[in-house]
Design an enzyme around this catalytic site. Structure first.
Site, PDB file in Angstrom:
ATOM      1  N   ARG A  50       1.507  11.611  33.921  1.00 36.17           N
ATOM      2  CA  ARG A  50       0.351  11.783  34.804  1.00 36.17           C
ATOM      3  C   ARG A  50       0.942  11.851  36.204  1.00 36.17           C
ATOM      4  NH1 ARG A  50      -3.888  10.992  31.131  1.00 36.17           N
ATOM      5  NH2 ARG A  50      -3.393   9.448  29.538  1.00 36.17           N
ATOM      6  N   ASP A  87     -12.078  15.294  22.905  1.00 39.76           N
ATOM      7  CA  ASP A  87     -13.171  15.456  23.874  1.00 39.76           C
ATOM      8  C   ASP A  87     -13.022  16.719  24.716  1.00 39.76           C
ATOM      9  OD1 ASP A  87     -10.936  14.554  25.169  1.00 39.76           O
ATOM     10  OD2 ASP A  87     -11.989  13.141  26.455  1.00 39.76           O
ATOM     11  N   ARG A 129     -12.155   6.192  25.882  1.00 48.23           N
ATOM     12  CA  ARG A 129     -12.738   5.645  27.121  1.00 48.23           C
ATOM     13  C   ARG A 129     -14.060   6.325  27.431  1.00 48.23           C
ATOM     14  NH1 ARG A 129      -7.391   5.856  29.465  1.00 48.23           N
ATOM     15  NH2 ARG A 129      -7.954   7.976  30.011  1.00 48.23           N
ATOM     16  N   ASP A 137      -8.306  12.320  21.663  1.00 50.01           N
ATOM     17  CA  ASP A 137      -9.717  11.949  21.848  1.00 50.01           C
ATOM     18  C   ASP A 137     -10.728  12.977  21.332  1.00 50.01           C
ATOM     19  OD1 ASP A 137      -9.090   9.542  23.054  1.00 50.01           O
ATOM     20  OD2 ASP A 137      -8.881  10.470  25.028  1.00 50.01           O
ATOM     21  N   GLY A 181      -1.976  12.297  28.286  1.00 53.32           N
ATOM     22  CA  GLY A 181      -1.547  11.424  27.188  1.00 53.32           C
ATOM     23  C   GLY A 181      -0.920  12.239  26.068  1.00 53.32           C
ATOM     24  N   ASP A 231      -8.412  17.739  29.537  1.00 54.23           N
ATOM     25  CA  ASP A 231      -9.123  18.524  30.560  1.00 54.23           C
ATOM     26  C   ASP A 231      -8.587  18.298  31.973  1.00 54.23           C
ATOM     27  OD1 ASP A 231     -10.198  16.023  30.605  1.00 54.23           O
ATOM     28  OD2 ASP A 231     -12.275  16.652  30.330  1.00 54.23           O
ATOM     29  N   THR A 290      -4.893  16.306  22.802  1.00 54.85           N
ATOM     30  CA  THR A 290      -5.365  14.940  23.088  1.00 54.85           C
ATOM     31  C   THR A 290      -5.901  14.348  21.795  1.00 54.85           C
ATOM     32  OG1 THR A 290      -7.046  13.626  24.234  1.00 54.85           O
ATOM     33  CG2 THR A 290      -7.564  15.932  23.916  1.00 54.85           C
TER      34      THR A 290
HETATM   35  P1  ATP Z   1      -5.826  12.920  28.338  1.00 58.50           P
HETATM   36  O1  ATP Z   1      -7.030  13.481  27.630  1.00 58.50           O
HETATM   37  O2  ATP Z   1      -4.799  12.479  27.403  1.00 58.50           O
HETATM   38  O3  ATP Z   1      -6.182  11.896  29.390  1.00 58.50           O
HETATM   39  P2  ATP Z   1      -5.544  14.793  30.490  1.00 58.50           P
HETATM   40  O4  ATP Z   1      -4.851  16.088  30.590  1.00 58.50           O
HETATM   41  O5  ATP Z   1      -7.030  14.819  30.702  1.00 58.50           O
HETATM   42  O6  ATP Z   1      -5.142  14.176  29.099  1.00 58.50           O
HETATM   43  P3  ATP Z   1      -5.115  13.536  33.070  1.00 58.50           P
HETATM   44  O7  ATP Z   1      -4.287  12.364  33.444  1.00 58.50           O
HETATM   45  O8  ATP Z   1      -6.550  13.537  33.425  1.00 58.50           O
HETATM   46  O9  ATP Z   1      -4.878  13.754  31.502  1.00 58.50           O
HETATM   47  O10 ATP Z   1      -4.466  14.838  33.736  1.00 58.50           O
HETATM   48  C1  ATP Z   1      -3.092  15.135  33.563  1.00 58.50           C
HETATM   49  C2  ATP Z   1      -2.509  15.603  34.856  1.00 58.50           C
HETATM   50  O11 ATP Z   1      -3.170  16.804  35.277  1.00 58.50           O
HETATM   51  C3  ATP Z   1      -2.711  14.646  36.034  1.00 58.50           C
HETATM   52  O12 ATP Z   1      -1.759  13.598  36.026  1.00 58.50           O
HETATM   53  C4  ATP Z   1      -2.516  15.588  37.215  1.00 58.50           C
HETATM   54  O13 ATP Z   1      -1.145  15.841  37.429  1.00 58.50           O
HETATM   55  C5  ATP Z   1      -3.185  16.868  36.695  1.00 58.50           C
HETATM   56  N1  ATP Z   1      -4.560  16.897  37.190  1.00 58.50           N
HETATM   57  C6  ATP Z   1      -5.649  16.252  36.696  1.00 58.50           C
HETATM   58  N2  ATP Z   1      -6.735  16.467  37.463  1.00 58.50           N
HETATM   59  C7  ATP Z   1      -6.336  17.270  38.476  1.00 58.50           C
HETATM   60  C8  ATP Z   1      -6.983  17.843  39.607  1.00 58.50           C
HETATM   61  N3  ATP Z   1      -8.281  17.631  39.845  1.00 58.50           N
HETATM   62  N4  ATP Z   1      -6.239  18.606  40.436  1.00 58.50           N
HETATM   63  C9  ATP Z   1      -4.942  18.834  40.204  1.00 58.50           C
HETATM   64  N5  ATP Z   1      -4.274  18.318  39.153  1.00 58.50           N
HETATM   65  C10 ATP Z   1      -4.946  17.544  38.297  1.00 58.50           C
END
Ligand code: ATP
Length: 332
Positions: free
Chosen positions: A72, A130, A172, A128, A11, A103, A126
């Site tokens: 994503r 978190d 969330r 959040d 995000g 994360d 992020t």
């Molecule tokens: P936010 O806190 O805004 O949700 P985020 O980085 O946690 O940010 P995610 O959608 O969980 O957002 O992860 C971003 C991208 O990282 C995913 O769309 C995917 O491409 C990659 N990713 C997440 N988890 C994995 C995983 N277990 N293995 C490989 N790539 C991953």
């Protein structure tokens, strides 16, 4: 190290542009070529990116969102997908990577680092808040300011009409936005995923204390275990006869807008530090800020451990919004 790539993933959050800018300008200052990858891991798989110049990032610190775009990307979760990404980085001669995201992005980055043996630094981007290993994430402060601006407005109508307002904010899995915005806006309650919500107790409390209040504001994190703001309002309705209940969902306005001073400075300091650490040979570290110090922890730890809101803030909310015995005595 001659070429460092930067991407934003997950995000979007206000301040990501300030981080990109700091990475690019610091790289240029150190004689390294900065390379921007579009739309996070998706752009990496699809081979979309370009060498960035000073000019590319010269007028972006004040904007929310991310000029590189974010996404994503399901394909990146597969080895096949990551092989395409690695082929692109090798073709472009990228020797180090700065990943700005949450994360999930850290998890993807850490797999990539292992499979390609490329040094990576993660920055917490992020709203959040978190992410383990930092007091604040990039975008959290701006999101809070957006929330309290909205709650201040809702307060006007809540107090004019003696209403009980359930205001839903993002979160969330994490209650940082709800808890901190409740403190800063003077809301009476914060319902967060980290603490079990007791709606019977909440209703009794509202009934008991409403005499002294002109209106009541309850900030609800969207991931609260009792439901979202509308569901919670409907559940407590039978327990609050005679009360005028309303709900409001703040939604995506919380992600946008010009980053606050705090987020700009945080993002700029971390972006600058990320380049220095890569050039110093560090890898697989997640950067953050504790007090006024930049700190680093292994990305693996930042992924495994959970950041928790400060429980003392919940106690603080309660102490400020329960009508005490001395006030009751004065009234009698
Ligand atoms: P936010 O806190 O805004 O949700 P985020 O980085 O946690 O940010 P995610 O959608 O969980 O957002 O992860 C971003 C991208 O990282 C995913 O769309 C995917 O491409 C990659 N990713 C997440 N988890 C994995 C995983 N277990 N293995 C490989 N790539 C991953």
């Amino acid at each position: 190290m001659k070429k460092i790539a930067v991407l934003t993933s997950g995000g979007d959050s206000p301040g990501m542009n300030a981080a990109i800018r700091a990475v690019v300008k610091t790289a240029l200052y150190k004689g390294v070529v900065p390379f921007g990858i579009y739309d996070g891991f998706m752009g990496m798989i699809e081979g979309r990116g370009k060498v960035l110049t000073y000019n590319d990032v010269d007028n972006i610190i004040q904007y929310g969102g991310t000029v590189l775009g974010s996404a994503r990307c399901e394909e990146f979760r597969t080895l096949e997908g990551r092989k395409k990404a690695i082929a692109f980085l090798e073709k472009e001669g990228v020797e180090g990577l700065v990943v700005i995201g949450g994360d999930g992005s850290y998890t993807g980055a850490s797999l990539l680092s292992k499979e390609m043996n490329i040094p990576i630094i993660g920055l917490p981007g992020t709203i959040d808040n978190d992410i383990f290993g930092t007091d604040h994430t990039i975008g959290f402060d701006t999101a809070l300011n957006t929330v309290i601006d909205a709650v201040d407005k809702i307060r006007d109508t809540a107090s004019s009409h003696h209403r009980v307002f359930f205001v839903e904010v993002m979160g969330r899995d994490a209650g940082f936005i709800a808890l901190h915005s409740a403190i800063a806006s003077g809301a009476e309650y914060a319902l967060i995923p980290e603490e079990k919500t007791d709606l019977v107790k909440l209703s009794a409390d509202i009934r008991e204390n409403s005499g002294a209040r002109r209106g009541t504001i309850i900030i609800v994190a969207e991931g609260d275990d009792a439901g979202n703001a509308m569901e919670i309002m409907n559940k407590v309705k039978p327990m609050l006869p005679g009360f005028d209940l309303r709900h409001s969902v703040l939604g995506h306005i919380q992600r946008g807008g010009n980053p606050s001073v705090k987020d700009r400075i945080l993002a700029t300091r971390l972006g600058n530090e990320a380049v220095h650490r890569l050039l110093a040979g560090e890898t697989n570290m997640a950067l953050g800020m504790k007090g006024d110090e930049i700190v680093a922890c292994p990305i693996s730890r930042a992924i495994k451990e959970h950041a928790m809101p400060d429980a003392r803030l919940l106690t603080l909310l309660k102490e400020l919004h329960t009508i005490g015995g001395s006030e009751r005595a004065l009234k009698n």
